[in-house]
Scaffold this active site. Structure first.
Site, PDB file in Angstrom:
ATOM      1  N   CYS A 141      95.845 -48.319 -17.607  1.00  0.00           N
ATOM      2  CA  CYS A 141      97.221 -48.515 -16.891  1.00  0.00           C
ATOM      3  C   CYS A 141      98.311 -49.140 -17.711  1.00  0.00           C
ATOM      4  O   CYS A 141      98.602 -49.175 -18.155  1.00  0.00           O
ATOM      5  CB  CYS A 141      96.548 -48.413 -15.281  1.00  0.00           C
ATOM      6  SG  CYS A 141      96.123 -49.774 -15.162  1.00  0.00           S
ATOM      7  N   ARG A 170     106.569 -42.134 -15.121  1.00  0.00           N
ATOM      8  CA  ARG A 170     106.453 -44.136 -15.914  1.00  0.00           C
ATOM      9  C   ARG A 170     105.580 -43.372 -17.566  1.00  0.00           C
ATOM     10  O   ARG A 170     105.943 -44.330 -18.800  1.00  0.00           O
ATOM     11  CB  ARG A 170     105.213 -44.856 -15.498  1.00  0.00           C
ATOM     12  CG  ARG A 170     106.658 -45.997 -14.008  1.00  0.00           C
ATOM     13  CD  ARG A 170     105.939 -46.480 -13.518  1.00  0.00           C
ATOM     14  NE  ARG A 170     105.074 -48.162 -13.793  1.00  0.00           N
ATOM     15  CZ  ARG A 170     104.003 -48.657 -13.934  1.00  0.00           C
ATOM     16  NH1 ARG A 170     103.333 -48.751 -13.643  1.00  0.00           N
ATOM     17  NH2 ARG A 170     104.088 -49.597 -14.766  1.00  0.00           N
TER      18      ARG A 170
END
Length: 277
Positions: A235, A176
């Site tokens: 995050c 990701r």
């Protein structure tokens, strides 16, 4: 007390420590509460990531916007937290969601909180008791005040692209971060200049945190090229970033840390913000 607590120690304090269940599923918002109703640690209360620990979403402030202090204070009082409580929080995801509650309490000046190392799985492994009985909870007298400098907003992150005052550590999975296999957010990639430390790297094969010395060595190696910069933890939505903060605290590296709670889901909501892949 260490920010991490072993199941063997908790089992001796079920009657005098306040336990909070933080289970959650990104794809099924009510899943955690459904699991809690089925069984949980004796005396545990439940906290919901969306409803309790996050502010309302606008579409531009991330998937789990940081709740305002007054909202959190109300939640913590409802959980029965007093100024002298010892709080233990757990989930079943290696502390990913529990660390957000741990951080939120710390942010408001409350230090007597620890995450159950290994979570529900570690509890079951030692044969710890479970119950479906929800406790009756008297309101607590918790009062908190946000610690200054712990939280950065999106404009400060944008300014940092030029100033490079802070080093951003992204806690998402490697793929990701690189902009591959993005299944949660509509835009793939990362904030320019960020480096990657997936939160799962804090755990061993048993789902327990690695030793403090292991984590310290790994973070020290990671940060060796950036000795002068303070750290921003980030995050996808400001949740697993708290896991990296917890790991650094456990390893004795809790200094000059900050959280960008909007994280990638907020950053990527504005197409004018740059994206690195």
């Amino acid at each position: 007390m260490s920010p991490l607590l072993n199941a063997e120690e908790l089992i001796n304090h079920l009657d005098d420590w306040l336990i909070v269940d933080c289970r959650y599923n990104l794809l099924r918002s009510n899943w955690g509460y459904e699991q809690y109703v089925e069984n949980h640690l004796p005396g545990a209360r439940f906290v919901h990531l969306d409803n309790d620990l996050s502010a309302a979403k606008t579409g531009f402030n991330g998937r789990h916007p940081l709740a305002r202090p007054e909202q959190l204070i109300t939640v913590f009082q409802r959980l029965g937290i007093n100024h002298d409580s010892q709080v233990v929080v757990y989930d079943d995801m290696g502390g990913c969601f529990a660390s957000r509650l741990w951080w939120s309490l710390k942010w408001l000046g409350f230090d007597k909180v620890a995450v159950l190392n290994g979570g529900l799985q570690a509890w079951k492994k030692i044969g710890g008791p479970l119950t479906s009985i929800e406790p009756e909870v008297a309101p607590g007298n918790f009062i908190g005040q946000p610690r200054e400098g712990w939280v950065l907003q999106v404009d400060e992150i944008k300014e940092n692209l030029e100033s490079k005052e802070y080093l951003i550590i992204d806690a998402r999975a490697n793929d990701r971060f690189r902009g591959e296999n993005e299944t949660i957010d509509p835009v793939a990639g990362h904030i320019p200049g960020a480096i990657n430390r997936p939160f799962v790297n804090n755990l061993d094969k048993e789902g327990l945190f690695k030793t403090a010395s292991q984590i310290k060595n790994e973070f020290t190696t990671l940060l060796s090229a950036y000795p002068q910069q303070s750290i921003i933890h980030q995050c996808g939505s400001g949740v697993s970033a708290c896991h990296n903060w917890l790991a650094m605290s456990y390893a004795g590296l809790e200094h000059s840390l900050k959280l960008y709670p909007g994280s990638w889901s907020e950053w990527a909501s504005d197409p004018t913000r740059p994206v690195a892949r």
